[in-house]
Design an enzyme around this catalytic site. Sequence first.
Site, PDB file in Angstrom:
ATOM      1  N   HIS A 146      13.488 -12.804  15.623  1.00  0.00           N
ATOM      2  CA  HIS A 146      13.315 -14.236  15.823  1.00  0.00           C
ATOM      3  C   HIS A 146      13.877 -14.600  17.185  1.00  0.00           C
ATOM      4  O   HIS A 146      15.004 -14.237  17.529  1.00  0.00           O
ATOM      5  CB  HIS A 146      14.044 -15.003  14.717  1.00  0.00           C
ATOM      6  CG  HIS A 146      14.202 -16.449  15.001  1.00  0.00           C
ATOM      7  ND1 HIS A 146      13.152 -17.256  15.386  1.00  0.00           N
ATOM      8  CD2 HIS A 146      15.300 -17.254  14.970  1.00  0.00           C
ATOM      9  CE1 HIS A 146      13.593 -18.492  15.578  1.00  0.00           C
ATOM     10  NE2 HIS A 146      14.887 -18.507  15.332  1.00  0.00           N
ATOM     11  N   CYS A 190      13.190 -20.494  10.180  1.00  0.00           N
ATOM     12  CA  CYS A 190      12.965 -19.414  11.148  1.00  0.00           C
ATOM     13  C   CYS A 190      12.651 -18.081  10.484  1.00  0.00           C
ATOM     14  O   CYS A 190      12.132 -17.171  11.132  1.00  0.00           O
ATOM     15  CB  CYS A 190      14.174 -19.277  12.064  1.00  0.00           C
ATOM     16  SG  CYS A 190      14.561 -20.796  12.973  1.00  0.00           S
ATOM     17  N   ASN A 233      13.004 -21.495  21.168  1.00  0.00           N
ATOM     18  CA  ASN A 233      13.038 -21.202  19.739  1.00  0.00           C
ATOM     19  C   ASN A 233      11.917 -21.990  19.060  1.00  0.00           C
ATOM     20  O   ASN A 233      11.986 -23.212  18.975  1.00  0.00           O
ATOM     21  CB  ASN A 233      14.404 -21.599  19.175  1.00  0.00           C
ATOM     22  CG  ASN A 233      14.551 -21.270  17.699  1.00  0.00           C
ATOM     23  OD1 ASN A 233      13.573 -21.074  16.989  1.00  0.00           O
ATOM     24  ND2 ASN A 233      15.791 -21.235  17.229  1.00  0.00           N
TER      25      ASN A 233
END
Length: 345
Positions: free
Chosen positions: A272, A114, A302
């Site tokens: 993020h 990420c 996500n």
Amino acid sequence: MGNLKGVRIAGTGSYVPERIVTNEDLAALGCDSDWIVRRTGILQRRHAEPGQATSDLCYEAALRCLENANVSVDEIDLILVATITPDHPTPSTACHLQRRLGAVAPAMDIGAACAGFMYALVTGAQFVSNGNARNVLVIGADLMSRTVDPEDKKTYPLFGDAAGAALLVPSTQDECQSTECNGSAADSTIQTDGLLAYQLGSEGCGGEMLCIPAGGSRTPITTDGEDSASRYLQMDGRGVFKWAVRVFDESAKDVLRAANVSSDQLSLVVLHQANQRIIDSAVSDLNVPPEKVFVNLDKYGNTSGASIPLALDEAARAGRLKEGDLVLLCGFGAGLAWGTALFRW
């Protein structure tokens, strides 16, 4: 900690698969749709079709980015792809993309989950800033739907598939020469282009909090199926939450301090897109108002390495970014690794 002058983002682009998977769709699989919204803020996500691979998403995002930047494929000097879901263990996804684009440029993958796009962004900016490249294509892309167990009702709903791209090019600006930068003479010494400050970091001691145990040289996947659960992403959600909030708070303050910028000067914060609760908790201590925090995880979930460039592209297309804006970016995830940067748009 560092800064890089003489580099700017000339264009962005993104791509998400057509297939929308709603919370109601997941409820049919036994997931609690109310829990998903309450705990994450996610309403839907995109899943790639069978046969689609990470490089396919990269290709679409790259084309849109190049068009937006008005740069041809022949002008690309370097291709960086941040991904943990490559088409194959080898060759790299970046090389697949380079071949499909028809580019004549070196290409490599960067694997920092990420935080991957932030690592790739800083790496690409180094090439531009030191004069070794003029056009660096930086992409974050992941097919996370292939890494999570559909039987894991707490983890499966969190993730989606996407790709986002940014093109880094040289900037002619160096220092602010007038009061136009931020409206006061006191700002006249602030660097006006590039990465005003950045921080990359890792805490490998926490790696087990977010990992896929099997599939590498440590634990190869076997044919008997006994390691099936280890093939999927395993996550200590509570531990990751606490770590992410802490590391953003610390790194964001470090970066702002290094750039001599206060949080109230920020035009936009792009974190993020992991979880709405993480985002809310992370920015609260910076005293950044909600309207300055860009959020699109409700639509995409996500998307790992694609998260930040996807959000940047949406923000730019929505008119949320204008020349001279101060943008704070932060990616954090498996490794554990993070990257935080202050960029002047």
